[in-house]
Design an enzyme around this catalytic site. Sequence first.
Site, mmCIF file in Angstrom:
data_model
loop_
_atom_site.group_PDB
_atom_site.id
_atom_site.type_symbol
_atom_site.label_atom_id
_atom_site.label_comp_id
_atom_site.label_asym_id
_atom_site.label_seq_id
_atom_site.Cartn_x
_atom_site.Cartn_y
_atom_site.Cartn_z
ATOM 1 N N GLU A 17 -14.384 -1.172 -3.463
ATOM 2 C CA GLU A 17 -13.562 0.035 -3.471
ATOM 3 C C GLU A 17 -13.404 0.520 -4.907
ATOM 4 O O GLU A 17 -13.166 -0.268 -5.824
ATOM 5 C CB GLU A 17 -12.181 -0.234 -2.880
ATOM 6 N N ALA A 51 -5.906 11.545 -6.770
ATOM 7 C CA ALA A 51 -4.906 12.506 -7.268
ATOM 8 C C ALA A 51 -3.672 12.602 -6.382
ATOM 9 O O ALA A 51 -3.143 13.679 -6.136
ATOM 10 C CB ALA A 51 -5.543 13.883 -7.427
ATOM 11 N N ARG A 108 -2.851 6.849 6.908
ATOM 12 C CA ARG A 108 -1.662 7.714 6.890
ATOM 13 C C ARG A 108 -1.390 8.189 5.475
ATOM 14 O O ARG A 108 -1.146 9.359 5.217
ATOM 15 C CB ARG A 108 -0.437 6.957 7.425
ATOM 16 N N GLY A 109 -1.389 7.271 4.525
ATOM 17 C CA GLY A 109 -1.044 7.585 3.145
ATOM 18 C C GLY A 109 0.424 7.286 2.871
ATOM 19 O O GLY A 109 1.235 7.127 3.793
ATOM 20 N N LYS A 164 -5.570 2.260 17.142
ATOM 21 C CA LYS A 164 -6.649 2.746 16.277
ATOM 22 C C LYS A 164 -8.010 2.445 16.897
ATOM 23 O O LYS A 164 -8.923 3.268 16.878
ATOM 24 C CB LYS A 164 -6.550 2.099 14.890
ATOM 25 N N GLN A 175 -5.384 -4.802 4.326
ATOM 26 C CA GLN A 175 -4.611 -4.724 3.092
ATOM 27 C C GLN A 175 -4.850 -6.015 2.317
ATOM 28 O O GLN A 175 -5.183 -7.054 2.899
ATOM 29 C CB GLN A 175 -3.122 -4.577 3.438
ATOM 30 N N GLN A 211 -0.102 -5.610 -13.171
ATOM 31 C CA GLN A 211 -0.800 -5.254 -11.943
ATOM 32 C C GLN A 211 -0.172 -5.948 -10.732
ATOM 33 O O GLN A 211 0.075 -5.325 -9.706
ATOM 34 C CB GLN A 211 -2.274 -5.641 -12.065
#
Length: 297
Positions: A17, A51, A108-109, A164, A175, A211
Site C-alpha cells: 500500500e 488529501a 467508508r472513510g 460486504k 486493518q 508512528q
Amino acid sequence: MNISNLFKEKKVVFSFEIFPPKKESKIDTIYNTLEELKGLSPDFISVTYGAGGSLTKNRTCEISSIVKNKYGIEPLAHLTCINSSKEDVTKILDDLKKEGVENILALRGDIPLDYKENSNFKYSSDLIKHIKERNDFNIVGACYPEGHLDSKSYEEDLLNLKRKQEFGATHVISQLFFDNKFFYDFLDKKDKYGVNIPIQAGIMPVINTKQINRIVSLCGAKIPDKFIKIMNKYEYNPEALRDAGIAYATEQIIDLISTGVDGIHLYTMNNPYVAKKISESISSIIHTINNCDKVVN
C-alpha cells in the site's frame, strides 16, 4: 486484471500500500517510491484515497494509472464514501475506468468533524452495492481483526463483513494488527458467519514511536508487551528501532504464511527501504509455497 483471480492462482498473495502525499510540493516522492518498489514484484499495489478524501484534490486515480500503465503493476484504488454524493462517486468511477483501473477498495472513510449525514452512503457496504450495480470493477473490502472502533459489538462487525461479501466484495484486506492471535481468532469467528472470501493480513512495520502512538489513537490496535519492550529498549536509537520494527513485522508475516494465510498486504508508509528489507526476508518462503505443487508434479 481482476485481482480476485490471484487467489485462485497463488497460495500467498503479496501486495503493497502507498499513499499520495498531502502536499503538492512532495508529489514527486511517490514517483521515487514507485521506482524502487517496482523491482520487488508485488502482486498489486493499493493507492489510498488521498488529501483527506477531497474530491477536487484527489490523486488516487492519477497514481493508480501510473502504477498500471507505466510500471505494469495492477493497482487497487481506494475509494471512500462517507462525505460523497452518488455524483461524486460516479465521477471517480468514470475516471478510474478511463485509466484502465479495474479494482477498487471500497471504504467508508473517517468521519469528518463537520460531517452531516447524507442518505447516499452511510457504510462501506452501501458503496460496494453501488459499485457492483455498474459491474465495471472488482471490489475489495476491509475487515477488522480487533473489531472496528465504531462497531457496537464484535458480532455487529462480523455481520457487516458478511454484508460486504453479499453485496459483491471478492476479497478483504485486514486493518493492521501487531498480535497474530487476534487475526487467528478473527478467522475462526468469521467462518461461523459464512464469510468465505479470501482475507489478506494487513501488516505495518512500525519504525518510530511517533508512528505507533498515532496508529493506536486512530484504529485502536493493541500493542503486545513484547513490542512495548522493544520500543522502550530502542526509544533513543532510531536506527535500532527501525530495524527492530522490520524484524518484528517479518516475524509476524512468516508466522502467518506458515499457517496458510491467503495473503499479506504490507502498509509501506511510502518507505521503500522497509518494503525491500521485508520482501527480501520473505520472498523465498512465498516462492516455495506458491510453487510447491509444481515441484511435486
